[in-house]
Design an enzyme around this catalytic site. Structure first.
Site, mmCIF file in Angstrom:
data_model
loop_
_atom_site.group_PDB
_atom_site.id
_atom_site.type_symbol
_atom_site.label_atom_id
_atom_site.label_comp_id
_atom_site.label_asym_id
_atom_site.label_seq_id
_atom_site.Cartn_x
_atom_site.Cartn_y
_atom_site.Cartn_z
ATOM 1 N N CYS A 63 0.200 -1.430 -0.134
ATOM 2 C CA CYS A 63 0.119 0.074 0.129
ATOM 3 C C CYS A 63 0.913 1.818 0.301
ATOM 4 O O CYS A 63 1.261 1.718 1.001
ATOM 5 C CB CYS A 63 -0.792 0.684 1.453
ATOM 6 S SG CYS A 63 -2.020 2.129 1.524
ATOM 7 N N ASP A 100 10.195 -15.628 5.092
ATOM 8 C CA ASP A 100 11.885 -15.309 5.521
ATOM 9 C C ASP A 100 12.818 -15.540 6.806
ATOM 10 O O ASP A 100 13.619 -15.004 6.397
ATOM 11 C CB ASP A 100 12.217 -13.904 4.478
ATOM 12 C CG ASP A 100 11.911 -13.690 3.905
ATOM 13 O OD1 ASP A 100 11.220 -14.559 2.341
ATOM 14 O OD2 ASP A 100 11.573 -13.104 2.502
HETATM 15 P P1 ADP Z 1 6.910 -7.108 4.428
HETATM 16 O O1 ADP Z 1 5.432 -6.496 5.351
HETATM 17 O O2 ADP Z 1 5.966 -8.095 4.058
HETATM 18 O O3 ADP Z 1 7.723 -7.137 4.159
HETATM 19 P P2 ADP Z 1 6.231 -4.406 2.835
HETATM 20 O O4 ADP Z 1 7.972 -4.021 2.993
HETATM 21 O O5 ADP Z 1 5.540 -4.979 1.094
HETATM 22 O O6 ADP Z 1 5.942 -5.712 3.319
HETATM 23 O O7 ADP Z 1 5.348 -3.604 3.662
HETATM 24 C C1 ADP Z 1 3.889 -3.991 3.148
HETATM 25 C C2 ADP Z 1 3.092 -2.472 3.472
HETATM 26 O O8 ADP Z 1 3.384 -1.673 4.811
HETATM 27 C C3 ADP Z 1 3.759 -1.687 2.524
HETATM 28 O O9 ADP Z 1 2.609 -1.677 1.263
HETATM 29 C C4 ADP Z 1 3.098 -0.185 3.064
HETATM 30 O O10 ADP Z 1 2.184 0.327 2.836
HETATM 31 C C5 ADP Z 1 3.923 0.083 4.294
HETATM 32 N N1 ADP Z 1 5.182 0.193 4.756
HETATM 33 C C6 ADP Z 1 6.057 -0.541 4.392
HETATM 34 N N2 ADP Z 1 7.605 0.511 4.904
HETATM 35 C C7 ADP Z 1 6.498 1.082 5.568
HETATM 36 C C8 ADP Z 1 7.147 2.590 6.568
HETATM 37 N N3 ADP Z 1 8.338 2.604 6.566
HETATM 38 N N4 ADP Z 1 6.669 3.725 5.990
HETATM 39 C C9 ADP Z 1 5.242 3.406 6.720
HETATM 40 N N5 ADP Z 1 4.971 2.114 5.852
HETATM 41 C C10 ADP Z 1 5.404 1.098 5.768
#
Ligand code: ADP
Length: 363
Positions: free
Chosen positions: A84, A139
């Site tokens: 998102c 992971d």
């Molecule tokens: P995962 O949780 O599996 O590591 P992602 O890295 O895609 O997957 O993160 C999921 C979602 O979390 C992202 O699409 C974003 O909406 C939100 N997100 C990730 N990093 C941040 C951040 N630094 N600040 C705010 N929201 C974040």
């Protein structure tokens, strides 16, 4: 606290549904209603929610809805998950908090990976809305928890696959390179290599050059099929994060072994196969323990923390479960960075132990 919300975010992992179920059952037992947010942070911003508890006729006690009763054994996430971009902005997070308050929620449980934990922390800081994270990522790349949800199931899937591959490899005296998921973390490759009795393992954390990787695989195959040793199969487990496509590696190693025309090298990429599937007993149990401590934490006033399976030691806040602590999300994020860049004591210890057994693997 009368009502909380729960969502799943980021990459899906087996055990997410079991964690939702645990959150709902524990909350209901304490008279707290639960709203399920569909599609992760996207659904949060859009106010896309569904009730996961219902009032029983008569005394008005709370119980889980019918779909909660059946979801715990399912892989993936029944609430859905998205990446998102809107949640990366402060405006998006403020809108999400407004939607939650409008829905009458007073706390949020975020089940997801390290990105989702970063999002949960930014949300808590920006909006002051109470939030607790539950780590879920095949992971095993989230700091301050021994394991995240999904890791145990993924490892069971990998060893089932490598056992099957070993059956056919032995029948034809072949070498197989099997790639498993783990873009930044070689944990799945490392742990499954031991359990599957692989002959070699390739991890991003080893920091080997292109040529070194090829030489390491060729050497392992040569030594295993040498007349004096005469193995009937060679299994090399490669983490996705080792930056050589598996089919390319197979070609390079085959060329390197051109003097052994009887040796056939094959590659298999397990890919998303490892992500799906019904959660193992251990993932379901861990989901239950995370769910219990997350709800107890929220109801008890904790926020901006993640439930983690502790390594022991004094960090974090104790919970009713001796093996689960609540860790400040900013500490989790610092340790997660260190896991990725190899400076964490946990990563260094994993690599050191792996190097110590390289010789044993090859025997
Ligand atoms: P995962 O949780 O599996 O590591 P992602 O890295 O895609 O997957 O993160 C999921 C979602 O979390 C992202 O699409 C974003 O909406 C939100 N997100 C990730 N990093 C941040 C951040 N630094 N600040 C705010 N929201 C974040």
């Amino acid at each position: 606290m009368e009502r909380i919300a729960v969502l799943t975010s980021g990459g899906d992992a087996p055990g997410m549904n079991a964690a939702i179920r645990a959150v709902v059952k524990v909350a209901a037992s304490r008279g707290v209603e639960v709203l399920g947010v569909r599609r992760g942070y996207d659904g949060l911003i859009d106010g896309d929610v569904q009730p996961l508890t219902r009032r029983l006729p008569g005394g008005g006690r709370l119980a889980p809805t019918a779909d909660v009763e059946t979801m715990g054994s399912l892989g993936g996430t029944v609430l859905g998950s998205t990446r998102c971009p809107r949640f990366l902005t402060s405006d998006g997070r403020l809108e999400a908090a407004r939607r939650l308050r409008d829905a009458g929620a007073e706390g949020l449980v975020v089940i997801g990976g390290n990105g989702s934990m970063a999002g949960a922390h930014a949300f808590a800081v920006d909006t002051g809305f109470p939030v607790i994270g539950i780590p879920a990522s095949i992971d095993n790349d989230i700091g301050l928890t021994r394991e995240a949800l999904g890791v145990d199931t993924a490892l069971n899937t990998i060893i089932e696959a490598t056992d099957r591959i070993s059956d056919t490899a032995r029948s034809h005296h072949r070498a197989f390179i099997v790639e498993v998921m783990g873009r930044h973390s070689g944990y799945l490759a490392m742990a499954s290599a031991v359990a599957a009795a692989a002959d070699a393992v390739l991890l991003p954390e080893q920091g080997r050059s292109y040529d070194e990787v090829i030489a390491a695989v060729a050497d392992a195959i040569r030594a295993s099929f040498a007349t004096a040793r005469d193995k009937n199969r060679v299994l090399v487990i490669k983490a996705e994060g080792v930056d050589i496509p598996t089919h390319h590696l197979v070609n390079e190693v085959s060329a390197e072994l051109a003097d052994l025309p009887q040796v056939e090298v094959r590659g298999t990429v397990l890919g998303h196969l490892v992500r799906g599937g019904s959660p193992s007993f251990r993932d379901r149990l861990l989901a239950g323990r995370f769910g219990l401590t997350a709800v107890e934490g929220l109801v008890g006033g904790a926020t901006d923390v993640m439930a983690g399976w502790t390594y022991g030691g004094e960090r974090g806040v104790p919970t009713s479960d001796p093996f689960i602590r609540l860790f400040a999300l900013d500490d989790v994020l610092v340790e997660t960075e260190a896991l990725m860049d190899g400076t964490s004591a946990v990563t260094m210890d994993r690599v050191r132990r792996m190097e110590a057994i390289q010789g044993v693997l090859a025997l």
